[in-house]
Design a protein around this motif. Structure first.
Motif, PDB file in Angstrom:
ATOM      1  N   UNK A  69      -8.022  10.555 -16.173  1.00  0.00           N
ATOM      2  CA  UNK A  69      -7.274  11.457 -17.052  1.00  0.00           C
ATOM      3  C   UNK A  69      -6.434  12.444 -16.253  1.00  0.00           C
ATOM      4  N   UNK A  70      -5.571  11.898 -15.392  1.00  0.00           N
ATOM      5  CA  UNK A  70      -4.750  12.757 -14.524  1.00  0.00           C
ATOM      6  C   UNK A  70      -3.729  13.575 -15.321  1.00  0.00           C
ATOM      7  N   UNK A  71      -3.061  12.942 -16.262  1.00  0.00           N
ATOM      8  CA  UNK A  71      -2.059  13.682 -17.045  1.00  0.00           C
ATOM      9  C   UNK A  71      -2.754  14.769 -17.863  1.00  0.00           C
ATOM     10  N   UNK A  72      -3.923  14.421 -18.391  1.00  0.00           N
ATOM     11  CA  UNK A  72      -4.679  15.401 -19.195  1.00  0.00           C
ATOM     12  C   UNK A  72      -5.119  16.571 -18.308  1.00  0.00           C
ATOM     13  N   UNK A  73      -5.587  16.273 -17.099  1.00  0.00           N
ATOM     14  CA  UNK A  73      -6.016  17.323 -16.173  1.00  0.00           C
ATOM     15  C   UNK A  73      -4.872  18.252 -15.794  1.00  0.00           C
ATOM     16  N   UNK A  74      -3.687  17.671 -15.546  1.00  0.00           N
ATOM     17  CA  UNK A  74      -2.513  18.496 -15.209  1.00  0.00           C
ATOM     18  C   UNK A  74      -2.167  19.399 -16.404  1.00  0.00           C
TER      19      UNK A  74
ATOM     20  N   UNK B 296       0.813  -1.227   0.000  1.00  0.00           N
ATOM     21  CA  UNK B 296       0.000   0.000   0.000  1.00  0.00           C
ATOM     22  C   UNK B 296       0.843   1.273   0.000  1.00  0.00           C
ATOM     23  N   UNK B 297       2.087   1.171   0.487  1.00  0.00           N
ATOM     24  CA  UNK B 297       2.951   2.364   0.517  1.00  0.00           C
ATOM     25  C   UNK B 297       3.765   2.377  -0.771  1.00  0.00           C
ATOM     26  N   UNK B 298       3.330   3.197  -1.694  1.00  0.00           N
ATOM     27  CA  UNK B 298       3.915   3.194  -3.041  1.00  0.00           C
ATOM     28  C   UNK B 298       5.027   4.245  -3.127  1.00  0.00           C
ATOM     29  N   UNK B 299       4.801   5.386  -2.461  1.00  0.00           N
ATOM     30  CA  UNK B 299       5.721   6.536  -2.580  1.00  0.00           C
ATOM     31  C   UNK B 299       6.002   7.022  -1.146  1.00  0.00           C
ATOM     32  N   UNK B 300       7.000   6.455  -0.467  1.00  0.00           N
ATOM     33  CA  UNK B 300       7.182   6.734   0.962  1.00  0.00           C
ATOM     34  C   UNK B 300       7.583   8.188   1.286  1.00  0.00           C
ATOM     35  N   UNK B 301       8.193   8.900   0.325  1.00  0.00           N
ATOM     36  CA  UNK B 301       8.624  10.272   0.638  1.00  0.00           C
ATOM     37  C   UNK B 301       7.423  11.104   1.082  1.00  0.00           C
TER      38      UNK B 301
ATOM     39  N   UNK C  66      -5.661  -5.862  -4.896  1.00  0.00           N
ATOM     40  CA  UNK C  66      -4.691  -6.024  -5.998  1.00  0.00           C
ATOM     41  C   UNK C  66      -4.997  -5.029  -7.111  1.00  0.00           C
ATOM     42  N   UNK C  67      -6.283  -4.907  -7.476  1.00  0.00           N
ATOM     43  CA  UNK C  67      -6.676  -3.977  -8.539  1.00  0.00           C
ATOM     44  C   UNK C  67      -6.373  -2.532  -8.163  1.00  0.00           C
ATOM     45  N   UNK C  68      -6.658  -2.193  -6.899  1.00  0.00           N
ATOM     46  CA  UNK C  68      -6.412  -0.812  -6.453  1.00  0.00           C
ATOM     47  C   UNK C  68      -4.918  -0.498  -6.413  1.00  0.00           C
TER      48      UNK C  68
ATOM     49  N   UNK D  20      -0.107   2.220  -8.097  1.00  0.00           N
ATOM     50  CA  UNK D  20       1.300   2.172  -8.500  1.00  0.00           C
ATOM     51  C   UNK D  20       1.547   2.982  -9.761  1.00  0.00           C
ATOM     52  N   UNK D  21       0.610   2.911 -10.694  1.00  0.00           N
ATOM     53  CA  UNK D  21       0.774   3.644 -11.960  1.00  0.00           C
ATOM     54  C   UNK D  21       0.832   5.147 -11.750  1.00  0.00           C
ATOM     55  N   UNK D  22       0.099   5.636 -10.734  1.00  0.00           N
ATOM     56  CA  UNK D  22       0.003   7.086 -10.545  1.00  0.00           C
ATOM     57  C   UNK D  22       0.724   7.570  -9.288  1.00  0.00           C
ATOM     58  N   UNK D  23       1.504   6.694  -8.644  1.00  0.00           N
ATOM     59  CA  UNK D  23       2.274   7.110  -7.460  1.00  0.00           C
ATOM     60  C   UNK D  23       1.394   7.496  -6.287  1.00  0.00           C
TER      61      UNK D  23
END
Ligand SMILES: Nc1ncnc2c1ncn2[C@@H]1O[C@H](COP(=O)(O)OP(=O)(O)O)[C@@H](O)[C@H]1O
Ligand SMILES: Cc1ncc(C[n+]2csc(CCOP(=O)(O)OP(=O)(O)O)c2C)c(N)n1
Ligand SMILES: [Mg+2]
Length: 338
Positions: free
Chosen positions: A202-207, A19-24, A110-112, A117-120
């Protein structure tokens, strides 16, 4: 192994792996009374939450647990996308009925986790309870955005060009196949089912849109294009005019509509669960934004209409102007059918 063998806390220990994908920036992950994390300097926090209820949002016997986990997170990430933000932390609460196997719930995680993971995005907490009969999943997501890049529903001006970031109507077609137990006997139908089960936030599109400085209003399409655009119009005190001929309707949806005798424009306008973004753009900058979008994402930012000062919601089709269809999905309506 089942829930009764490991209990609530054994379950939490099992799902917290991964569950911890990006520890920083994380001070306290799963395991304390609350999570603690840092919001990036100079940005504001975005918080959104959406609930998925068995029988209302999904059929337990009609979806794989991995797809359900993907969708529960994706619909929340889509709200962060609509704000122009970056998604960072997620919180997952789940009410599990007695007839739902541990393996199914682990599949949801697993799905979540795969999408997270794909979006950090970290999963930093949640809650687990039993349920009398239905499986219920609530996800909340915290994101961040520079205030000047934040997109809202209000703020559109008359004459703004109206765009969407992707095709509309496919998810509803997938739902039709699912509900009527129709065989997905072609690539086209498989892709429609996938649009329903595994929407891409569409996170990249939104950014991209937030950073462009040219977008005046935005929303993600969950209830259906026609009803979600009413939110933008109301929040901005304006009307909307859609050109039906410009709606991005996929070849898959056209094939589906030909086969079953449905109207593709109706599906596109009032489908729902598309999770693409709609936005209004300063007309003097619209061509440049659309061109830059194409260069970045290799498909068009679809120009589907404009904002008007008359306060009316209209569609132009074959030279005829008509009011919007009576909207998409409505909770608490008599039928709740599309
Ligand atoms: N039960 C609730 N309590 C408080 N606020 C809510 C509740 N339900 C919805 N909202 C708020 O109402 C607004 C519109 O919600 P909704 O239509 O669900 O938006 P979205 O389509 O983005 O999920 C949001 O600001 C949401 O946080
Ligand atoms: C079994 C089943 N029936 C109907 C639908 C269609 N459906 C359910 S909720 C919904 C709209 C979106 O959900 P909502 O909770 O309103 O999301 P929000 O607008 O809050 O993001 C749609 C189209 C479905 N996905 N599954
Ligand atoms: Mg909501």
């Amino acid at each position: 192994m089942e829930f009764k063998d490991i209990g609530e806390f054994g379950f939490i220990r099992r799902i917290q792996r991964g569950c911890l994908i990006r520890p920083e920036g994380v001070r306290l992950p799963i395991g304390d009374d609350a999570a603690a994390f840092i919001v990036p300097d100079g940005q504001v926090a975005l918080v959104t939450t959406d609930l998925l209820v068995e029988g209302v949002h999904f059929l337990r016997n009609g979806t794989s647990p991995e797809d359900l986990g993907h969708k529960a997170l994706a619909v929340n990430l889509s709200d962060i996308a609509a704000m122009g933000g970056t998604a960072r932390e997620a919180f997952v609460s789940i009410a599990v009925p007695g007839d739902c196997a541990l393996a199914y719930v682990e599949g949801i995680y697993r799905g979540m986790i795969s999408l997270a993971g794909e979006f950090g995005v970290n999963i930093l907490g949640g809650d687990t309870t039993g349920s009398r009969s239905d499986l219920i999943i609530n996800v909340a997501v915290v994101g961040a955005v520079h205030e000047r890049e934040m997109l809202r529903r209000g703020g559109a001006r008359p004459g703004d060009c109206l765009f969407v970031t992707g095709a509309v109507g496919d998810s509803r077609a997938g739902l039709h196949l699912l509900r009527n137990r129709l065989p997905a006997d072609s690539d086209a139908f498989m892709e429609l089912l996938s649009a329903h089960h595994r929407p891409r936030p569409h996170l990249a599109e939104g950014r991209f849109l937030g950073k462009s400085g040219a977008v005046r209003a935005a929303i993600d399409i969950s209830d259906g294009l026609s009803s979600d655009l009413v939110h933008v119009a109301r929040a901005s005190g304006l009307g909307v005019r859609i050109d039906a001929g410009r709606l991005p309707i996929s070849e898959n949806l056209k094939t589906f509509c030909r086969r079953f005798g449905f109207d593709a424009v109706d599906y596109a306008l009032s489908g729902g669960e598309d999770y693409v973004l709609a936005c209004t753009v300063d007309p003097t900058k619209a061509a440049a934004v659309a061109q830059a979008f194409m260069a970045r994402f290799h498909h068009p930012l679809y120009h589907i209409g404009k904002m008007t000062s008359d306060g009316r919601m209209t569609v132009v089709q074959g030279g005829e102007v008509r009011p919007f269809p009576p909207a998409g999905w409505r909770h608490f309506s008599e039928t709740e059918e599309l």
